[in-house]
Design an enzyme around this catalytic site. Structure first.
Site, PDB file in Angstrom:
ATOM      1  N   LYS A 214       4.291  10.934  -3.876  1.00  0.00           N
ATOM      2  CA  LYS A 214       3.848  10.522  -5.206  1.00  0.00           C
ATOM      3  C   LYS A 214       4.588  11.327  -6.277  1.00  0.00           C
ATOM      4  O   LYS A 214       5.074  12.431  -6.018  1.00  0.00           O
ATOM      5  CB  LYS A 214       2.349  10.780  -5.366  1.00  0.00           C
ATOM      6  CG  LYS A 214       1.441   9.905  -4.522  1.00  0.00           C
ATOM      7  CD  LYS A 214      -0.012  10.294  -4.731  1.00  0.00           C
ATOM      8  CE  LYS A 214      -0.944   9.437  -3.906  1.00  0.00           C
ATOM      9  NZ  LYS A 214      -1.032   8.062  -4.398  1.00  0.00           N
TER      10      LYS A 214
ATOM     11  N   ARG B 169      -5.934   2.894   4.434  1.00  0.00           N
ATOM     12  CA  ARG B 169      -6.232   1.782   5.341  1.00  0.00           C
ATOM     13  C   ARG B 169      -5.886   2.123   6.787  1.00  0.00           C
ATOM     14  O   ARG B 169      -6.463   1.564   7.722  1.00  0.00           O
ATOM     15  CB  ARG B 169      -5.476   0.539   4.876  1.00  0.00           C
ATOM     16  CG  ARG B 169      -3.961   0.644   4.933  1.00  0.00           C
ATOM     17  CD  ARG B 169      -3.260  -0.331   4.015  1.00  0.00           C
ATOM     18  NE  ARG B 169      -3.396   0.048   2.608  1.00  0.00           N
ATOM     19  CZ  ARG B 169      -2.898  -0.654   1.582  1.00  0.00           C
ATOM     20  NH1 ARG B 169      -2.254  -1.779   1.822  1.00  0.00           N
ATOM     21  NH2 ARG B 169      -3.059  -0.244   0.356  1.00  0.00           N
TER      22      ARG B 169
END
Length: 495
Positions: A280, A354
Site C-alpha cells: 500500500k 477474502r
C-alpha cells in the site's frame, strides 16, 4: 459506569445534573412541573431563545433554585414530534454534554420523549447505549494526560420515569442498551490498539479473557500447524508473510437449547495490513491497524450477548493474521488451494481478507449453522459506493438479508444491500486456477462478495463490508464500534 432505571419525581432528585427534554411548545409534563418549581426560570430561557429548537441542541443551566438538582441540562426535541433518527441525535448530544459537564452522576427524566416511530422500550435501550459510551476514551498510551483540571468521571446515571408502569420492561431495555454499549466500547478499544500490541495472539487472549467467568462461553484457537493439517492454505498464504502466527479463533456460546443450530458471526482480523508484496502507499497506512475491526465487532457482539445471557446458541469466529511483505510472503501470480479444495490465483496480495475468510467460511460448515454472517473491512470500493454512513451487505438468502437490514434500521446502524449476480461473478475468472482473488476495477465490493459466496453453498450467508463505517479519520480518528449494534439487534430479533 452504572446505569439504573427507577421511578420518581424529578423535582426531588438529588443529583449533580438533571436532564430535561422540551419541544417548541414547552408543554411537556415533567419539564413544566420542574419549571414551575424554579419559578419559570427554565421556560424563560427557552422562550428567550437560549435553547435553539433543533433536535439535539443542549443548554446547561449551571444553577437552579427550587429543586434538589445542582444543575439542569435542557435538551431540545425539535419543532415536531421526534422520530428514531432524531432520537439518535438527541441521545448522542446528551451523552456528549454529560461527558463534558464534569459531573459524577446524572438523572435523565425521559418521560417527556415520545417518538413517532418507535416505542418506549426502544427509546430506553438507545438512551442507555449512548449514555454508557459517554465516558469512553482511549488514552492508554498517553504518558501525560491533557493539561486540564482533574476530570470528574461520570459513574452513575439514573434513567428516571414518573410512574411505575412499564418499569420492569424499561429496566430490561436499559440493561440491553448498556450491554450493547459495553460491546461497542470493547470493539473500539481493540480497533484503537496499535498493531504492535494487537496481534493475532492478542485477539486470542482477549477472547479467552471474555470467557473467564462466563460458564456458557468456551474459546479455542487453531494455530498455523493445525490449519495446515486442515488444508487451509488460502488463509496460510496471508499469515506466512509475518512472524506473527495466524489464529482461527472460535468462541462457542451455548445459551440456547442443546441441538439448536447456532448463528455464526465471523470477523476479519487482519491486525495490520501493509498490502503484502502489493504494498500500500505509505500515506495513511497507520490506519491499517483498523483492518481487524470485523474481528473487534465480533468480540464486542459476543461480550454483549454474554452480558445479557441471551438464550441462543452463537459462535463467534475470528480469522486473524498480519499481512506483511517478506521473502516468504505470497507473490502476485501464486496459486493456492483453499480448505474447500478450490484453487485461487492471487493477483493482488492486498486482497487478503477474502483469502483468510474463505477458509474460515468452509470451517464454519462443521457447526451446521442456522446462518453465517461475516463482517470485514474488505474493500475500499465500499467507501466509494456508500461513503462512511452505511455498511454494504450481500447475501445468498433474502430472508437473512432482510433480517439484517431491519436490525440495522432498528439499531441506527444501517446497511444497504448490494447485488450478487453471475455477471459480477464472471469477473473472477482465471486462466490458471478456479478463480482469481480480484475481479478488476469495476464493482470491487460486489466481486469480493462473489468470491466469498463461492464458499457458502451449505448455509444461509451474509457478508457485511464495514470499510467505510468501522472507524473515523481526521481529527476524530478512532474506531466507531460498528456494527456491534446491528449484530446484537439481529441476534435479539431471533429470540
Amino acid at each position: 459506569m452504572e446505569i439504573a432505571v427507577k421511578s420518581g419525581n424529578a423535582i426531588k432528585q438529588q443529583t449533580q445534573c438533571l436532564v430535561l427534554f422540551t419541544g417548541e411548545a414547552g408543554n411537556e409534563p415533567v419539564f413544566t412541573g420542574v419549571d414551575k418549581e424554579t419559578g419559570g426560570a427554565l421556560s424563560a430561557l427557552v422562550k428567550r431563545g437560549d435553547l435553539k429548537q433543533a433536535a439535539g441542541q443542549v443548554l446547561m443551566v449551571p444553577s437552579v433554585t427550587g429543586i434538589k438538582a445542582e444543575r439542569v441540562l435542557l435538551v431540545a426535541l425539535g419543532k415536531e414530534q421526534p422520530k428514531a433518527a432524531d432520537a439518535q441525535k438527541i441521545f448522542a448530544a446528551v451523552a456528549g454534554a454529560l461527558k463534558g459537564a464534569r459531573v459524577a452522576d446524572a438523572a435523565i427524566a425521559f418521560d417527556d420523549i415520545t417518538l413517532a416511530d418507535q416505542d418506549a422500550d426502544w427509546l430506553v435501550q438507545q438512551l442507555a447505549r449512548n449514555v454508557s459510551l459517554a465516558a469512553y476514551k482511549f488514552d492508554y498510551y498517553m504518558s501525560k494526560k491533557a493539561d486540564e483540571p482533574a476530570l470528574v468521571e461520570l459513574g452513575q446515571v439514573t434513567l428516571l420515569q414518573a410512574g411505575r408502569k412499564g418499569l420492569e420492561a424499561a429496566k430490561k431495555a436499559a440493561a440491553q442498551g448498556a450491554a450493547i454499549g459495553h460491546g461497542m466500547a470493547l470493539a473500539r478499544d481493540l480497533g484503537n490498539q496499535p498493531g504492535n500490541v494487537c496481534t493475532p495472539k492478542y485477539l486470542t487472549a482477549q477472547a479467552k479473557e471474555l470467557a473467564k467467568g462466563a460458564a456458557k462461553l468456551t474459546v479455542k484457537a487453531l494455530g498455523e500447524k493445525e490449519m495446515e493439517k486442515l488444508g487451509m492454505f488460502s488463509f496460510l498464504s496471508v499469515s506466512k508473510g509475518s512472524t506473527e502466527e495466524g489464529q482461527l479463533i472460535i468462541m462457542d456460546y451455548k445459551g440456547g437449547k442443546k441441538g439448536d443450530k447456532p448463528l455464526v458471526l465471523l470477523g476479519k482480523g487482519i491486525t495490520f495490513d501493509t498490502g503484502g508484496i502489493s504494498l500500500k502507499p505509505g500515506a495513511g497506512m497507520d490506519e491499517m491497524k483498523y483492518d481487524m475491526c470485523g474481528a473487534a465487532s465480533v468480540l464486542g457482539a459476543m461480550k454483549s450477548i454474554v452480558e445479557m445471557g441471551l438464550p441462543i446458541n452463537v459462535i463467534g469466529m475470528i480469522a486473524a493474521a498480519e499481512n506483511m511483505p517478506a521473502g516468504h510472503a505470497s507473490k502476485p501470480g501464486d496459486i493456492v488451494t483453499s480448505m474447500s479444495g478450490q484453487t485461487i490465483e492471487i493477483l493482488n496480495t492486498d486482497a487478503e481478507g477474502r483469502l483468510v475468510l474463505c477458509d474460515a467460511l468452509t470451517y464454519a460448515e462443521r457447526f451446521k449453522p442456522k446462518a453465517v454472517v461475516d463482517i470485514a473491512t474488505l474493500t475500499g470500493a465500499c467507501i466509494v459506493a456508500l461513503g462512511h454512513h452505511t455498511s454494504g451487505l450481500m447475501s445468498n438468502n433474502d430472508e437473512l438479508a432482510e433480517s439484517l437490514l431491519a436490525a440495522g434500521i432498528t439499531a441506527g446502524d444501517k446497511a444497504w444491500r448490494l447485488p450478487l449476480a453471475e455477471e459480477y461473478d464472471n469477473q473472477l475468472k482465471s486462466n490458471f486456477a478456479d478463480m482469481a482473488n480480484i475481479g478488476g476495477p469495476g464493482a470491487g465490493t460486489i466481486t469480493a462478495g462473489c468470491f466469498l459466496a463461492r464458499y457458502t453453498k451449505e448455509y444461509p450467508w451474509a457478508h457485511i463490508d464495514i470499510a467505510g463505517t468501522a472507524w473515523k479519520s481526521g481529527a476524530e480518528k478512532g474506531a466507531s464500534g460498528r456494527p456491534v449494534p446491528l449484530l446484537v439487534q439481529y441476534v435479539l430479533n431471533q429470540l
